[in-house]
Enzyme design. Structure first.
Site, mmCIF file in Angstrom:
data_model
loop_
_atom_site.group_PDB
_atom_site.id
_atom_site.type_symbol
_atom_site.label_atom_id
_atom_site.label_comp_id
_atom_site.label_asym_id
_atom_site.label_seq_id
_atom_site.Cartn_x
_atom_site.Cartn_y
_atom_site.Cartn_z
ATOM 1 N N LYS A 169 -10.436 -26.336 36.633
ATOM 2 C CA LYS A 169 -9.028 -26.211 37.027
ATOM 3 C C LYS A 169 -9.309 -26.165 38.525
ATOM 4 O O LYS A 169 -8.573 -26.533 39.257
ATOM 5 C CB LYS A 169 -8.682 -24.798 36.287
ATOM 6 C CG LYS A 169 -8.770 -24.858 35.068
ATOM 7 C CD LYS A 169 -7.808 -23.599 34.479
ATOM 8 C CE LYS A 169 -7.441 -23.620 32.935
ATOM 9 N NZ LYS A 169 -6.648 -22.508 32.485
ATOM 10 N N GLU A 183 -1.401 -28.347 34.703
ATOM 11 C CA GLU A 183 -0.722 -29.394 33.957
ATOM 12 C C GLU A 183 0.579 -28.781 33.272
ATOM 13 O O GLU A 183 1.545 -29.300 33.228
ATOM 14 C CB GLU A 183 -1.541 -29.573 32.698
ATOM 15 C CG GLU A 183 -2.912 -30.441 33.055
ATOM 16 C CD GLU A 183 -3.876 -29.703 33.209
ATOM 17 O OE1 GLU A 183 -3.845 -28.389 33.869
ATOM 18 O OE2 GLU A 183 -5.158 -30.069 33.348
ATOM 19 N N HIS A 240 -13.979 -47.156 7.518
ATOM 20 C CA HIS A 240 -13.749 -48.433 8.043
ATOM 21 C C HIS A 240 -14.307 -48.468 9.384
ATOM 22 O O HIS A 240 -14.043 -49.665 10.177
ATOM 23 C CB HIS A 240 -12.415 -48.992 7.868
ATOM 24 C CG HIS A 240 -12.014 -48.886 6.516
ATOM 25 N ND1 HIS A 240 -12.124 -49.923 5.372
ATOM 26 C CD2 HIS A 240 -11.652 -47.941 5.572
ATOM 27 C CE1 HIS A 240 -11.777 -49.547 4.386
ATOM 28 N NE2 HIS A 240 -11.591 -48.300 4.216
ATOM 29 N N LYS A 296 -1.027 -18.839 28.592
ATOM 30 C CA LYS A 296 -1.638 -17.373 28.930
ATOM 31 C C LYS A 296 -1.410 -17.070 30.381
ATOM 32 O O LYS A 296 -1.006 -15.947 30.617
ATOM 33 C CB LYS A 296 -3.047 -17.476 28.473
ATOM 34 C CG LYS A 296 -3.565 -16.133 28.130
ATOM 35 C CD LYS A 296 -4.890 -16.158 27.392
ATOM 36 C CE LYS A 296 -5.613 -14.739 27.644
ATOM 37 N NZ LYS A 296 -6.976 -14.981 27.068
ATOM 38 N N GLU A 308 -15.952 -25.327 23.283
ATOM 39 C CA GLU A 308 -15.874 -24.571 24.384
ATOM 40 C C GLU A 308 -16.540 -23.126 24.086
ATOM 41 O O GLU A 308 -16.966 -22.605 25.046
ATOM 42 C CB GLU A 308 -14.411 -24.365 24.452
ATOM 43 C CG GLU A 308 -13.751 -23.784 25.762
ATOM 44 C CD GLU A 308 -12.207 -23.956 26.037
ATOM 45 O OE1 GLU A 308 -11.842 -25.027 26.207
ATOM 46 O OE2 GLU A 308 -11.588 -22.944 25.866
ATOM 47 N N GLY A 346 -7.912 -18.114 24.510
ATOM 48 C CA GLY A 346 -6.844 -19.216 24.267
ATOM 49 C C GLY A 346 -7.040 -20.131 23.015
ATOM 50 O O GLY A 346 -6.264 -20.332 22.216
ATOM 51 N N ARG A 347 -8.161 -20.454 22.817
ATOM 52 C CA ARG A 347 -8.898 -21.220 21.703
ATOM 53 C C ARG A 347 -8.521 -20.433 20.090
ATOM 54 O O ARG A 347 -8.864 -20.945 19.315
ATOM 55 C CB ARG A 347 -9.991 -21.813 21.809
ATOM 56 C CG ARG A 347 -11.263 -20.985 21.916
ATOM 57 C CD ARG A 347 -12.297 -21.649 22.627
ATOM 58 N NE ARG A 347 -13.477 -20.830 23.010
ATOM 59 C CZ ARG A 347 -13.562 -20.231 24.011
ATOM 60 N NH1 ARG A 347 -12.609 -20.460 25.154
ATOM 61 N NH2 ARG A 347 -14.605 -19.498 24.506
HETATM 62 C C1 G6Q Z 1 -9.095 -21.575 25.783
HETATM 63 C C2 G6Q Z 1 -9.302 -22.248 27.207
HETATM 64 C C3 G6Q Z 1 -8.304 -23.040 27.530
HETATM 65 C C4 G6Q Z 1 -6.883 -22.569 27.942
HETATM 66 C C5 G6Q Z 1 -6.344 -23.745 28.481
HETATM 67 C C6 G6Q Z 1 -4.916 -23.266 29.004
HETATM 68 O O1 G6Q Z 1 -9.934 -20.543 25.043
HETATM 69 O O2 G6Q Z 1 -9.233 -20.822 27.943
HETATM 70 O O3 G6Q Z 1 -8.235 -24.349 26.673
HETATM 71 O O4 G6Q Z 1 -6.202 -22.321 26.526
HETATM 72 O O5 G6Q Z 1 -6.841 -24.142 29.835
HETATM 73 O O6 G6Q Z 1 -4.556 -22.047 29.542
HETATM 74 P P1 G6Q Z 1 -3.228 -21.326 29.586
HETATM 75 O O7 G6Q Z 1 -2.632 -20.928 28.234
HETATM 76 O O8 G6Q Z 1 -3.511 -20.063 30.579
HETATM 77 O O9 G6Q Z 1 -2.320 -22.266 30.260
#
Ligand code: G6Q
Length: 547
Positions: A511, A212, A383, A206, A352, A266-267
């Protein structure tokens, strides 16, 4: 005012819980032959059975009163109407618009966002079809056989979980891979054996700044450039982001960049262009079925009365278990191997969203908030950790998920799978008294003395709460339904706790911190004197171990 009403409703529930703990759930079933009939909701081919929860009819009435006191319905209306309910980021929360098939406009600050959603969905569909049908070629003119999504958190967990869940709907000649971890082992192991000439990377981020993802994207770019030359990069990359300029700087052409909007968290973004890997895997028509599944749940959530409303009930029961009965964790056990990543997906969605300690106005919360969510598929979990579920000192409410019919699997296997799921819920609820344990052992030929000695170990308290989601079959529509149910469950909890379920300052902190330490870790002589003693000590030992 609302808070006082919520506090009063919670106090009433606390007072009432004494009556509930005086009777076992098995006794409740014996006393009320209609218990299952009254404590389930059937939404055509999806059934939510909550009759094994530790509740009675009075509990439900009081939970309904709690929902009203917290004005969950009013808050729900505000979300669907595009109000800026993510107040710390001043954003609307409109993942529901991405699956809106009502034909009605959805307004964000007075502007209908449906035309741009539909336009972007059409672009994603056309690109996915080009990949699926071999029209999109690599630099050497070959069609793609492997699609690697590079993203993390919300830009990874949803597409990875859903692509696995719906793998029977994907063509065998097109494989999906997901790289998320900054640990180079992730991308290294993924790329081993892949042919660069037939590999397409999707950079999903986003913000297009996440450490990463940017690190993995750079490695992927270098891998393509090393094998096929720098000029080949553009043919092997696509991106999903809200930051179009940053994507252009990376060298990805505008016609391969798919956007979404800041009102999609994002989620909650799997429904947007972030779903591109899933669209490539299952095709645009199936993806639309997935969206429609989510839309069906939105309609149900908006329209069904509170006590016939599955996500309302899921959220209210969760609050009951968390705040009144004091259960700090919840397990989600899909008896559905292809949902093996669903618990991890829900961990992000729920923890989150609702792992918060302050209310919307910044005041400390009055109640414990988000439970710890965990789980693994059944029957494997049986198990392993089910011992604790049956006999541990912590009671862990369980959600069982199980399909009536298998998708591309053997019917005999599936009968055993279903039998195990139902049997576990039954055992958690019924338990086994010392007398029953002794009777079983004596029947098996144990002496009375030995049976008495072993009885405490073979006794199960019972009354351990679980709910079961039983659905016809795990197909795109059903997956959309399941995800939307949990999204709205999280919403209901957040509405009662009066927290912002849609920001994530804890993630932002991570971050920030990693970027501060990265140069100190990388340079063997960097100054550590301003760090705390533990961190400085760890870095000192790291340097010794490396030298
Ligand atoms: C989701 C969070 C988090 C995010 C990641 C990746 O709700 O904000 O999990 O999706 O940190 O972020 P980017 O899509 O900006 O790389």
């Amino acid at each position: 005012m609302a808070e006082t009403a919520v506090t009063a409703a919670l106090s009433a529930l606390r007072a009432h819980s004494g009556e509930i703990s005086a009777r076992s759930v098995a006794e409740e079933f014996a006393a009320d032959p209609q218990r299952f009939a009254t404590m389930h909701v059937a939404l055509d081919d999806l059934l939510f059975d909550y009759s094994k929860q530790r509740i009675d009819a009075a509990t439900l009435a009081q939970l309904e009163a709690l929902a009203k006191a917290a004005d969950v319905e009013g808050k729900r209306a505000a979300m669907f109407a595009g109000k800026l309910i993510n107040s710390t980021e001043k954003r609307a929360v409109l993942h529901t618009a991405l699956r809106n098939f009502s034909g009605e406009p959805v307004l964000v600050e007075g502007r209908d966002v449906m035309p741009e959603i539909e336009a972007e969905r059409a672009r994603v569909a056309a690109f996915a079809n080009d990949v699926r049908e071999g029209r999109l070629r690599g630099a050497l003119g070959q069609p793609m056989t492997d699609v690697v999504n590079i993203g993390i958190g919300g830009s990874d967990l949803g597409p990875a979980m859903a692509t696995k869940a719906l793998s029977p709907f994907a063509p065998a000649n097109l494989r999906s891979h997901f790289v998320s971890n900054v640990d180079g082992a992730d991308i290294g192991d993924t790329l081993r054996g892949l042919d660069p000439a037939r590999t397409l990377f999707i950079i999903s981020s986003k913000t297009f700044t996440t450490q990463e993802t940017m690190t993995n994207a750079a490695s992927a770019r270098a891998w393509i450039a090393a094998a096929l030359g720098e000029a080949a990069v553009g043919d092997h990359f696509a991106a999903v982001s809200t930051q179009l300029e940053k994507v252009a700087q990376f060298g990805i052409a505008a016609d391969r960049v798919f956007g979404f909007w800041d009102w999609v968290g994002g989620r909650y973004s799997l429904w947007s262009s972030i779903g591109l890997p899933l669209v490539i895997a299952i095709g645009p028509e199936r993806f639309e079925e997935f969206l429609r599944g989510g839309y069906e749940i939105d309609q149900h959530f908006r329209e069904a009365p509170i006590l016939q409303n599955i996500p309302m009930l899921m959220g209210l029961l969760s609050v009951w278990n968390r705040n009144i009965l004091g259960h700090a964790s919840q397990a989600v056990i899909p008896y559905d191997q292809r949902l093996s990543r669903f618990p991890a997906y829900l961990q992000q969605l729920q923890m989150e969203s609702n792992g918060k300690s302050v209310q919307l106005d910044g005041a400390p919360v009055k109640e414990s908030t988000g439970a710890v969510i965990w789980g693994e598929p059944g029957t494997n979990g049986q198990h392993a950790f089910f011992q604790l579920l049956h006999q541990g000192t912590e009671v862990v409410p369980v959600d069982f998920l199980v399909a009536a019919q298998p998708t591309n699997a053997d019917a005999h296997h599936h009968d055993l799978l279903v039998a195990n799921a139902f049997a576990q819920g039954e055992a958690l609820m019924r338990g086994r008294s010392p007398g029953e344990a002794i009777a079983i052992m004596e029947k098996q030929g144990q002496s009375a003395e030995e049976a008495a000695r072993l009885a405490p170990h073979k006794t199960f308290s019972g009354s351990r709460p679980s709910s079961t989601l039983l659905y016809s079959k795990l197909d795109p529509r059903m997956l959309g339904r399941l995800i939307a149910l949990y999204e709205h469950k999280v919403f209901v909890e957040g509405a009662i706790w009066n927290i912002n379920s849609f920001d994530q300052w804890g993630v932002e902190l991570g971050k920030e911190l990693a970027s501060r330490l990265a140069p100190i870790v990388a340079q063997a002589d960097a100054d550590t004197s301003k760090l705390d003693a533990s961190t400085a000590g760890l870095i000192g030992h790291l340097r010794n171990l490396r030298s």
